[in-house]
Design a protein around this motif. Structure first.
Motif, short mmCIF file in Angstrom:
data_model
loop_
_atom_site.label_atom_id
_atom_site.label_comp_id
_atom_site.label_asym_id
_atom_site.label_seq_id
_atom_site.Cartn_x
_atom_site.Cartn_y
_atom_site.Cartn_z
N PRO A 133 41.26 34.21 48.36
CA PRO A 133 39.83 34.31 48.70
C PRO A 133 39.46 35.63 49.35
O PRO A 133 38.41 36.21 49.04
CB PRO A 133 39.61 33.13 49.65
N ALA A 134 40.33 36.14 50.22
CA ALA A 134 40.04 37.42 50.88
C ALA A 134 40.09 38.57 49.89
O ALA A 134 39.27 39.49 49.94
CB ALA A 134 41.03 37.66 52.03
N LEU A 135 41.05 38.54 48.97
CA LEU A 135 41.17 39.62 47.99
C LEU A 135 40.02 39.61 46.99
O LEU A 135 39.59 40.67 46.51
CB LEU A 135 42.51 39.51 47.25
N LEU A 136 39.52 38.41 46.64
CA LEU A 136 38.49 38.28 45.62
C LEU A 136 37.09 38.24 46.20
O LEU A 136 36.12 38.02 45.45
CB LEU A 136 38.73 37.02 44.79
N ASP A 137 36.95 38.45 47.49
CA ASP A 137 35.64 38.42 48.12
C ASP A 137 34.71 39.46 47.48
O ASP A 137 35.11 40.60 47.24
CB ASP A 137 35.78 38.70 49.62
N GLU A 138 33.46 39.06 47.19
CA GLU A 138 32.54 39.95 46.48
C GLU A 138 32.24 41.21 47.27
O GLU A 138 32.14 42.30 46.70
CB GLU A 138 31.24 39.20 46.19
N ARG A 139 32.11 41.10 48.58
CA ARG A 139 31.81 42.29 49.38
C ARG A 139 32.97 43.28 49.34
O ARG A 139 32.77 44.50 49.27
CB ARG A 139 31.51 41.88 50.82
N ARG A 140 34.19 42.75 49.36
CA ARG A 140 35.34 43.64 49.29
C ARG A 140 35.45 44.30 47.92
O ARG A 140 35.77 45.49 47.81
CB ARG A 140 36.63 42.86 49.59
N GLN A 141 35.20 43.56 46.86
CA GLN A 141 35.24 44.14 45.52
C GLN A 141 34.16 45.21 45.35
O GLN A 141 34.35 46.19 44.64
CB GLN A 141 35.05 43.04 44.47
N GLU A 142 33.03 45.03 46.04
CA GLU A 142 31.98 46.05 45.99
C GLU A 142 32.45 47.34 46.65
O GLU A 142 32.16 48.45 46.17
CB GLU A 142 30.72 45.52 46.69
N LEU A 143 33.19 47.21 47.75
CA LEU A 143 33.70 48.41 48.43
C LEU A 143 34.76 49.13 47.59
O LEU A 143 34.92 50.35 47.70
CB LEU A 143 34.30 48.02 49.78
N LEU A 144 35.48 48.41 46.74
CA LEU A 144 36.54 49.01 45.94
C LEU A 144 36.01 49.77 44.73
O LEU A 144 36.79 50.39 44.01
CB LEU A 144 37.51 47.92 45.46
N LYS A 145 34.71 49.74 44.50
CA LYS A 145 34.18 50.45 43.34
C LYS A 145 34.42 51.95 43.41
O LYS A 145 34.42 52.64 42.40
CB LYS A 145 32.68 50.18 43.20
N ILE A 146 34.62 52.47 44.62
CA ILE A 146 34.90 53.89 44.76
C ILE A 146 36.20 54.27 44.05
O ILE A 146 36.41 55.41 43.65
CB ILE A 146 34.97 54.29 46.25
N HIS A 147 37.10 53.29 43.88
CA HIS A 147 38.37 53.54 43.19
C HIS A 147 38.30 53.19 41.70
O HIS A 147 39.30 53.25 41.01
CB HIS A 147 39.48 52.72 43.84
N LYS A 148 37.12 52.83 41.20
CA LYS A 148 37.00 52.39 39.81
C LYS A 148 36.02 53.26 39.00
O LYS A 148 36.36 53.78 37.96
CB LYS A 148 36.54 50.93 39.75
N LYS A 149 34.81 53.42 39.50
CA LYS A 149 33.76 54.05 38.70
C LYS A 149 34.01 55.52 38.36
O LYS A 149 33.71 55.93 37.25
CB LYS A 149 32.42 53.90 39.43
N PRO A 150 34.51 56.35 39.28
CA PRO A 150 34.55 57.78 38.96
C PRO A 150 35.53 58.16 37.86
O PRO A 150 35.44 59.26 37.34
CB PRO A 150 35.00 58.41 40.30
N TYR A 151 36.47 57.31 37.49
CA TYR A 151 37.55 57.71 36.60
C TYR A 151 37.24 57.35 35.15
O TYR A 151 37.10 56.18 34.80
CB TYR A 151 38.86 57.06 37.02
N GLN A 152 37.15 58.38 34.31
CA GLN A 152 36.94 58.15 32.89
C GLN A 152 38.25 57.90 32.15
O GLN A 152 38.22 57.43 31.02
CB GLN A 152 36.23 59.37 32.27
N HIS A 153 39.38 58.24 32.77
CA HIS A 153 40.66 58.16 32.09
C HIS A 153 41.53 57.02 32.60
O HIS A 153 42.70 56.92 32.24
CB HIS A 153 41.42 59.47 32.23
N ILE A 154 40.97 56.14 33.45
CA ILE A 154 41.75 55.04 34.03
C ILE A 154 40.93 53.76 33.91
O ILE A 154 39.76 53.72 34.31
CB ILE A 154 42.10 55.30 35.50
N ARG A 155 41.53 52.74 33.36
CA ARG A 155 40.86 51.43 33.27
C ARG A 155 40.93 50.74 34.62
O ARG A 155 42.00 50.67 35.24
CB ARG A 155 41.55 50.56 32.22
N HIS A 156 39.81 50.24 35.09
CA HIS A 156 39.83 49.57 36.38
C HIS A 156 40.57 48.25 36.27
O HIS A 156 40.49 47.56 35.25
CB HIS A 156 38.42 49.36 36.93
N PRO A 157 41.31 47.87 37.30
CA PRO A 157 42.13 46.66 37.22
C PRO A 157 41.29 45.39 37.26
O PRO A 157 40.19 45.38 37.82
CB PRO A 157 43.03 46.76 38.47
#
Length: 349
Positions: free
Chosen positions: A125-149
């Protein structure tokens, strides 16, 4: 009737006595017969030198496979079902021998992310929390050459996020080596766009990393590919600059096909190539370590970093729940965390 034409009766006895049976038994060459013969020899204590690899004990076969490259082991899988069974039954032991001999540096620089089903279910539950996933977008959106997990399949603590990004980066970097060797420019993707060819490439790279999370042999194959990529990049840039290669890489190091030379002093990898434009000048990408000038050796991040990150996720989730409870009490509203969904409730006064 009863007589033989051309042979007198007086000589019949001599002919019959001179007949000799010269027929030989038909040799049996079935696999079942060979197995029975081997069991019979073992039972009677007789020893016969093996005539092929398949007649060796499995323990010796595993030792032999441990000296091969991961790509060679993949090729061996296609030989027959016997080799396939031996390799799959002893995959972890074979890969352990290979990585300890060939990729002792790379295994510490590029750990595997943890599958979510390998993490304690109490932390989900802590890992899948929506607020936490929102904060992790910084590690997902900027990369065109990496698929987000996929957060439903992979642990999204910072250690696992970085491990996933690094392994996807290795596969993508290796894909463009032929272009870099030829001097062909890499395709430019305008900001805000994502062409179909890039989607397919990034998705395929992610599938390779997902296979590595399930199979140690695939993980070793990625390390083998990155070692080859590193040697090619160092050779290419050293030749262009007319300077000595970093890490004092020699022709013997290249022939050995091991990462032993990466233990020497060389440039650190503090920044991740956040864009494919960084590939042009990238020689050796080896994160998760730092050079100590006093002891003249590399220090690597400990294996316990994943557990520390999970502990931080737990503390953060607990702190956020406590803050919500305090805000609910101050507003005079019911605290959702303490309300049963099966009974009626009234607001706190």
């Amino acid at each position: 009737m009863g007589t033989t034409i051309g042979i007198p009766k007086s000589k019949m006895s001599d002919v019959e006595e001179s007949l000799v049976d010269t027929t030989e038994p038909i040799p049996l060459r079935s696999k079942r017969t060979q197995r029975m013969q081997r069991k019979k020899r073992r039972r009677h204590g007789t020893f016969e030198e093996p005539k092929g690899l398949l007649e060796l004990p499995n323990e010796i076969l595993v030792d032999i496979l441990g000296f091969l490259r991961p790509s060679d082991v993949f090729n061996t899988l296609r030989v027959n079902r016997v080799f396939e069974s031996v390799i799959f039954s002893n995959e972890n032991a074979i890969v352990k021998d290979i990585t300890s001999t060939r990729y002792s540096v790379l295994t510490r620089c590029f750990p595997l992310p943890k599958p979510l089903d390998k993490v304690d279910s109490a932390d989900h539950p802590a890992l899948l929390d929506e607020r936490r996933q929102e904060l992790l977008k910084i590690h997902k959106k900027p990369y065109q050459h990496i698929r987000h997990p996929d957060p439903q399949a992979i642990c999204t603590c910072l250690t696992c996020i970085f491990a996933w990004n690094n392994l996807c980066l290795l596969v993508d970097f290796a894909h463009w080596q032929d272009n870099l060797d030829r001097g062909d420019p890499l395709p430019i993707i305008p900001r805000g766009r994502n062409p179909e060819w890039n989607n397919e490439l990034v998705a395929a790279n992610g599938v390779v990393v997902e296979k590595a999370m399930q199979s140690q042999l695939w993980y070793a194959r990625i390390l083998e590919q990155h070692l080859n990529t590193t040697v090619r990049a160092i050779t290419r840039l050293s030749t262009a600059r007319r300077k000595k290669p970093p890490y004092q890489m020699s022709s013997q190091d290249v022939i050995s096909e091991t990462d032993y030379f990466l233990q020497r002093s060389g440039p650190p990898s503090y920044d991740m190539p956040w864009h494919r434009d960084n590939y042009y000048m990238l020689e050796a990408y080896l994160p998760n370590r730092k050079w100590d000038k006093e002891e003249q050796r590399w220090f690597y991040y400990p294996d316990t970093q994943h557990d520390r990150d999970l502990e931080w996720v737990r503390r953060t989730a607990t702190r956020l729940q406590d803050q919500e409870k305090e805000k609910a009490l101050l507003r005079g509203a019911p605290c959702i965390q303490e309300i049963s969904t099966t009974t009626e409730y009234t607001a706190f006064k």
